[in-house]
Design an enzyme around this catalytic site. Structure first.
Site, mmCIF file in Angstrom:
data_model
loop_
_atom_site.group_PDB
_atom_site.id
_atom_site.type_symbol
_atom_site.label_atom_id
_atom_site.label_comp_id
_atom_site.label_asym_id
_atom_site.label_seq_id
_atom_site.Cartn_x
_atom_site.Cartn_y
_atom_site.Cartn_z
ATOM 1 N N ASP A 170 42.403 41.524 46.662
ATOM 2 C CA ASP A 170 42.950 42.315 45.123
ATOM 3 C C ASP A 170 44.267 42.904 45.381
ATOM 4 O O ASP A 170 44.615 43.569 46.225
ATOM 5 C CB ASP A 170 42.058 43.204 44.477
ATOM 6 C CG ASP A 170 42.226 43.788 43.159
ATOM 7 O OD1 ASP A 170 43.191 43.092 42.664
ATOM 8 O OD2 ASP A 170 42.050 44.639 42.843
ATOM 9 N N ASP B 219 49.378 39.143 40.776
ATOM 10 C CA ASP B 219 48.299 39.920 41.018
ATOM 11 C C ASP B 219 47.100 38.853 41.332
ATOM 12 O O ASP B 219 46.530 38.222 40.345
ATOM 13 C CB ASP B 219 47.810 40.590 39.551
ATOM 14 C CG ASP B 219 46.478 41.455 39.937
ATOM 15 O OD1 ASP B 219 45.962 41.675 40.989
ATOM 16 O OD2 ASP B 219 45.763 41.679 38.879
#
Length: 410
Positions: A90, A280
């Protein structure tokens, strides 16, 4: 962080390669064949929830990572002897923690900080205690006294066992609290990348990310993705890396945010002078502000937002007229053509869709560009097309073309 996908998986395969860049490499393999259909059905909604939650809260090495269709995961070891945990990769958050489905195991290297953790993601809230411990990313890639959260309560993350946070250090501010007073502590904590650099494990605070698409509906064994800690794997690039500075526009500036212009065909999506968004790895699809999405939707005859798959449904007779979705970064076009906008047709049923439609990964964000928030998020499906570089050293993001193979549009 909005990933809530459910799937089963085997042990992850870790290998170490010696590269000219000096990066330590971790490879990945997809396990799509065993993915529960919720992995697909939650992609759009999970990505919107994630976007909303982002607003709330000496050598180098290559490490393998696993394509779980809607998320990429890797195995990390915590402690000595190490307990292995499968964690989500992440770049949209910065804390590293374990314990969601397998408890944190203390060893002689575990040091209690006496603090608690409280972190909000799109998928849920993580509560627990903060420790310092040894974290092993691969053979030869070992970080000591790393801040690591031990979750006592973490819902919405199964079957993953935690997160490795690879976002900017600033996003760790006020994520730990004093267990006596209950008050959050102002200040940041070092990330995995920070400590790897400080301890001489890597030469430069640069992360290279190579994601690859799953082909077919039962690809569950081949290694297809890689993280490069401390450099770039040039063998995965076609041409040069295009770099752009992190944006100064809040709130995208809190993350790996950049300025970019978007188009669909020849039509501009948004105001060229003000578009900003986030790159992301933890977001599954490409989400764009609702007013931009309306332009995209209106340009495709018969297209509509599908509440079942939570993707954009497109009639078969409109597929041949699909135009390029283009992200202009520092003047360079990064294109999602018809092939790379669409879910492969042989994955429709598993995604909860129907055979007589195609489904686009471009979905609505949940707010308009007039909201003052960021305008888009380029998630995993975009990054399966382009190599990404997250460069803390120079405060910039880079993208480069790859030679990945995609199924033809039929």
């Amino acid at each position: 962080m909005g990933i809530r996908q459910l799937c089963s998986f085997a042990a992850l395969c870790t290998s170490l390669a010696s590269l000219s860049s000096g990066a330590v490499v971790v490879d990945v393999h997809p396990l799509h064949g065993s993915t529960n259909s919720e992995s697909f059905n939650n992609m759009g909604q999970a990505s919107r929830e994630r976007a909303a939650s982002l607003l709330a809260t000496a050598g180098t090495g290559d490490v393998p990572i696993v394509n779980m269709f809607a998320a990429y995961a890797m195995s990390i070891g915590v402690g000595d002897p190490a307990t292995n945990y499968t964690v989500i990769i992440d770049t949209g958050s910065s804390n590293t923690w374990v314990g969601a489905t397998k408890p944190y195991v203390t060893t002689e290297t575990s040091i209690s900080t006496g603090e608690g953790i409280n972190i909000t993601y799109g998928s849920g809230v993580v509560l627990g205690k903060e420790w310092l411990d040894t974290v092993t990313l691969a053979s030869g890639l070992i970080i000591h006294n790393q801040s690591i959260g031990a979750a006592s309560n973490a819902t919405g993350f199964a079957p993953f066992e935690g997160i490795i946070g690879l976002g900017p250090t600033s996003d760790t501010n006020r994520t730990v609290f004093n267990e006596t007073t209950g008050s959050f502590i102002n200040g940041t904590i070092p990330t995995v990348m920070d400590n790897a650099l400080a301890q001489g494990v890597i030469d430069t605070e640069v992360l290279g990310v190579s994601f690859s698409p799953i082909t077919g509906n039962n690809s569950n064994s081949s290694i297809n993705g890689q993280l490069s800690f401390g450099g770039i794997d040039q063998s995965r690039l076609v041409g040069d890396v295009t770099y752009t500075p992190r944006t100064s526009k809040w709130p995208a500036s809190r993350y790996w945010g950049i300025d970019a212009n978007l188009t669909y065909g020849q039509t501009a999506l948004g105001n060229d002078s003000s578009n900003s968004g986030i790159v992301d790895t933890g977001t599954s699809v490409v989400v764009i502000a609702d007013d931009l999405y309306d332009i995209y939707l209106d340009a495709i005859p018969g297209a509509y937002y599908d509440n079942v798959t939570q993707l954009t449904a497109i009639p078969l007779d409109s597929v041949s007229s699909l135009q390029n979705f283009t992200v202009y970064i520092s003047g360079e076009p990064f294109v999602l053509d018809a092939v790379t906008q669409l879910l492969p047709a042989d994955q429709n049923v598993e995604a909860g869709g129907v055979v007589g439609l195609r489904y686009s990964y471009i979905t609505p964000l949940g707010w308009n560009t007039t909201s003052g928030l960021f305008d888009w998020v380029l998630g995993m499906k975009f990054l399966e097309r382009y190599y990404a570089v997250f460069d803390t050293q120079n405060n910039q993001v880079g993208l480069a073309y790859t030679n990945h193979t995609f199924a033809a549009v039929s």
